[in-house]
Scaffold this active site. Structure first.
Site, mmCIF file in Angstrom:
data_model
loop_
_atom_site.group_PDB
_atom_site.id
_atom_site.type_symbol
_atom_site.label_atom_id
_atom_site.label_comp_id
_atom_site.label_asym_id
_atom_site.label_seq_id
_atom_site.Cartn_x
_atom_site.Cartn_y
_atom_site.Cartn_z
ATOM 1 N N ARG A 1 0.830 -1.229 0.000
ATOM 2 C CA ARG A 1 0.000 0.000 0.000
ATOM 3 C C ARG A 1 0.850 1.259 0.000
ATOM 4 N NH1 ARG A 1 -2.810 -1.119 5.556
ATOM 5 N NH2 ARG A 1 -0.601 -1.653 5.936
ATOM 6 N N GLU B 1 6.271 6.009 12.641
ATOM 7 C CA GLU B 1 5.953 6.871 13.767
ATOM 8 C C GLU B 1 6.836 8.117 13.660
ATOM 9 O OE1 GLU B 1 6.732 4.524 17.226
ATOM 10 O OE2 GLU B 1 4.887 3.345 17.057
ATOM 11 N N ASN C 1 4.170 22.993 13.697
ATOM 12 C CA ASN C 1 4.122 23.933 12.561
ATOM 13 C C ASN C 1 4.193 23.171 11.248
ATOM 14 O OD1 ASN C 1 4.143 26.094 14.357
ATOM 15 N ND2 ASN C 1 6.369 26.342 14.258
ATOM 16 N N ARG D 1 14.290 29.651 4.126
ATOM 17 C CA ARG D 1 13.709 30.249 5.338
ATOM 18 C C ARG D 1 14.766 30.156 6.438
ATOM 19 N NH1 ARG D 1 7.624 30.112 5.459
ATOM 20 N NH2 ARG D 1 6.906 29.271 3.436
ATOM 21 N N HIS E 1 16.781 31.417 11.768
ATOM 22 C CA HIS E 1 15.943 31.999 12.809
ATOM 23 C C HIS E 1 16.172 31.372 14.178
ATOM 24 C CE1 HIS E 1 12.894 32.634 9.288
ATOM 25 N NE2 HIS E 1 13.895 33.510 9.244
ATOM 26 N N LYS F 1 13.411 22.206 18.176
ATOM 27 C CA LYS F 1 12.606 21.841 16.996
ATOM 28 C C LYS F 1 12.967 20.435 16.522
ATOM 29 C CE LYS F 1 12.693 26.695 15.770
ATOM 30 N NZ LYS F 1 13.433 27.710 14.997
ATOM 31 N N HIS G 1 18.186 28.115 13.098
ATOM 32 C CA HIS G 1 17.675 27.078 12.180
ATOM 33 C C HIS G 1 17.227 27.704 10.878
ATOM 34 C CE1 HIS G 1 14.218 24.576 10.643
ATOM 35 N NE2 HIS G 1 15.275 23.795 10.505
ATOM 36 N N TYR H 1 7.183 20.501 11.745
ATOM 37 C CA TYR H 1 8.051 20.426 12.906
ATOM 38 C C TYR H 1 7.317 20.698 14.207
ATOM 39 C CZ TYR H 1 8.656 25.456 11.700
ATOM 40 O OH TYR H 1 8.473 26.780 11.353
ATOM 41 N N ASP I 1 13.824 38.093 6.124
ATOM 42 C CA ASP I 1 15.093 37.338 6.070
ATOM 43 C C ASP I 1 16.153 38.100 5.282
ATOM 44 O OD1 ASP I 1 13.779 33.900 6.067
ATOM 45 O OD2 ASP I 1 13.872 35.476 7.595
HETATM 46 C C1 T46 Z 1 7.041 30.951 12.923
HETATM 47 C C2 T46 Z 1 5.600 31.388 13.046
HETATM 48 C C3 T46 Z 1 5.059 32.313 12.188
HETATM 49 N N1 T46 Z 1 3.748 32.692 12.324
HETATM 50 C C4 T46 Z 1 3.215 33.647 11.350
HETATM 51 C C5 T46 Z 1 3.940 34.974 11.332
HETATM 52 C C6 T46 Z 1 3.874 35.395 9.882
HETATM 53 O O1 T46 Z 1 2.688 36.144 9.647
HETATM 54 C C7 T46 Z 1 3.771 34.088 9.102
HETATM 55 C C8 T46 Z 1 5.085 33.684 8.451
HETATM 56 O O2 T46 Z 1 6.078 33.751 9.461
HETATM 57 P P1 T46 Z 1 7.598 33.652 9.067
HETATM 58 O O3 T46 Z 1 7.853 34.390 7.785
HETATM 59 O O4 T46 Z 1 8.415 34.016 10.295
HETATM 60 O O5 T46 Z 1 7.728 32.076 8.778
HETATM 61 P P2 T46 Z 1 9.111 31.316 8.508
HETATM 62 O O6 T46 Z 1 10.044 32.139 7.694
HETATM 63 O O7 T46 Z 1 8.744 29.968 8.016
HETATM 64 O O8 T46 Z 1 9.750 31.193 9.970
HETATM 65 C C9 T46 Z 1 10.117 29.949 10.506
HETATM 66 O O9 T46 Z 1 11.222 29.515 9.747
HETATM 67 C C10 T46 Z 1 12.301 28.896 10.394
HETATM 68 C C11 T46 Z 1 12.850 27.839 9.476
HETATM 69 C C12 T46 Z 1 12.081 28.397 11.766
HETATM 70 O O10 T46 Z 1 12.792 27.518 12.245
HETATM 71 C C13 T46 Z 1 11.063 29.044 12.600
HETATM 72 O O11 T46 Z 1 10.083 28.084 13.014
HETATM 73 C C14 T46 Z 1 10.374 30.168 11.963
HETATM 74 O O12 T46 Z 1 11.177 31.317 12.152
HETATM 75 O O13 T46 Z 1 3.387 33.083 10.057
HETATM 76 C C15 T46 Z 1 2.935 32.182 13.310
HETATM 77 O O14 T46 Z 1 1.754 32.552 13.418
HETATM 78 N N2 T46 Z 1 3.464 31.268 14.194
HETATM 79 C C16 T46 Z 1 4.772 30.846 14.101
HETATM 80 O O15 T46 Z 1 5.198 30.001 14.923
#
Ligand code: T46
Length: 184
Positions: free
Chosen positions: A23, A28, A51, A61, A64, A73, A120, A133, A169
């Site tokens: 299948r 896990e 997330n 990305r 951070h 994470k 990260h 994650y 970023d």
């Molecule tokens: C991280 C996060 C973001 N948001 C909202 C805030 C923004 O409006 C939108 C996009 O956020 P951001 O551009 O910061 O997302 P990423 O660039 O994927 O950020 C993540 O990317 C790297 C790889 C990481 O390890 C972190 O988990 C995190 O920093 O989601 C949320 O509502 N909750 C959250 O936990």
């Protein structure tokens, strides 16, 4: 499951046991007791937020971290392929400035455990990647911080050029500048 140590203390590669059949497969992606035996998340931590981000080819990305409420994470790519990086940005750490990179994909099912305090980031190598994650602390936007993906002191050998970055970023500081603001 197989757990592989990396050059950064506490950063672990996890290879879950995959049960394949006609299948498809079953695995896990988390098991409290088995992961605790490997020290994940360890230190009295627990996972409190999951997330999921979807990115297209060439997206990067990162890098951070949260200055307050630093997040551990447990990351993986449910679909597609990413190059995932953990970097030590703590100036008081003996491995300050070092990083590890691992390919995570829907094919290898690998996970990476990144303890709190490391920066990260990841870049996408497939047409699209779903990145999932678990985090050991809640999102704390007030202390959302980071370091430039192409910081010359880290010198991360990303397998892509000219990544697609968020405006946030693009504006991340160099490690040397950020250090003055006391990293995690
Ligand atoms: C991280 C996060 C973001 N948001 C909202 C805030 C923004 O409006 C939108 C996009 O956020 P951001 O551009 O910061 O997302 P990423 O660039 O994927 O950020 C993540 O990317 C790297 C790889 C990481 O390890 C972190 O988990 C995190 O920093 O989601 C949320 O509502 N909750 C959250 O936990």
């Amino acid at each position: 499951m197989n757990v592989i140590e990396t050059a950064l203390p506490g950063v672990l590669i996890i290879e879950p046991k995959v049960f394949g059949d006609a299948r498809g497969f079953f695995l896990e992606t988390f098991h409290k007791q088995r992961y605790a035996e490997a020290g994940i998340p360890g230190d009295g931590l627990e996972f409190v937020q999951d997330n999921h981000s979807r990115s297209r080819k060439g997206v990067l990305r990162g890098l951070h971290f949260q200055l307050e409420n630093p997040q551990g994470k447990l990351v993986s790519a449910g679909t597609g392929t990413v190059f995932d990086v953990a970097a030590d940005v703590n100036p008081d750490s003996p491995t300050f400035g070092q990083w590890v990179g691992v390919e995570l994909s829907e094919e290898n099912h690998r996970q990476l455990w990144i303890p709190p305090g490391y920066a990260h980031g990841f870049c996408v190598l497939s047409d699209v990647a779903d990145f999932q994650y678990k985090c050991t602390a809640l999102y704390h936007p007030q202390s959302d911080s980071g370091v430039a993906w192409d910081d010359p002191d880290l010198a991360i050998t990303w397998p892509i050029n000219n990544p697609l970055l968020s405006e946030k970023d693009k504006a991340l500081p160099r490690l040397s500048a950020a250090k003055r603001d006391r990293l995690p």
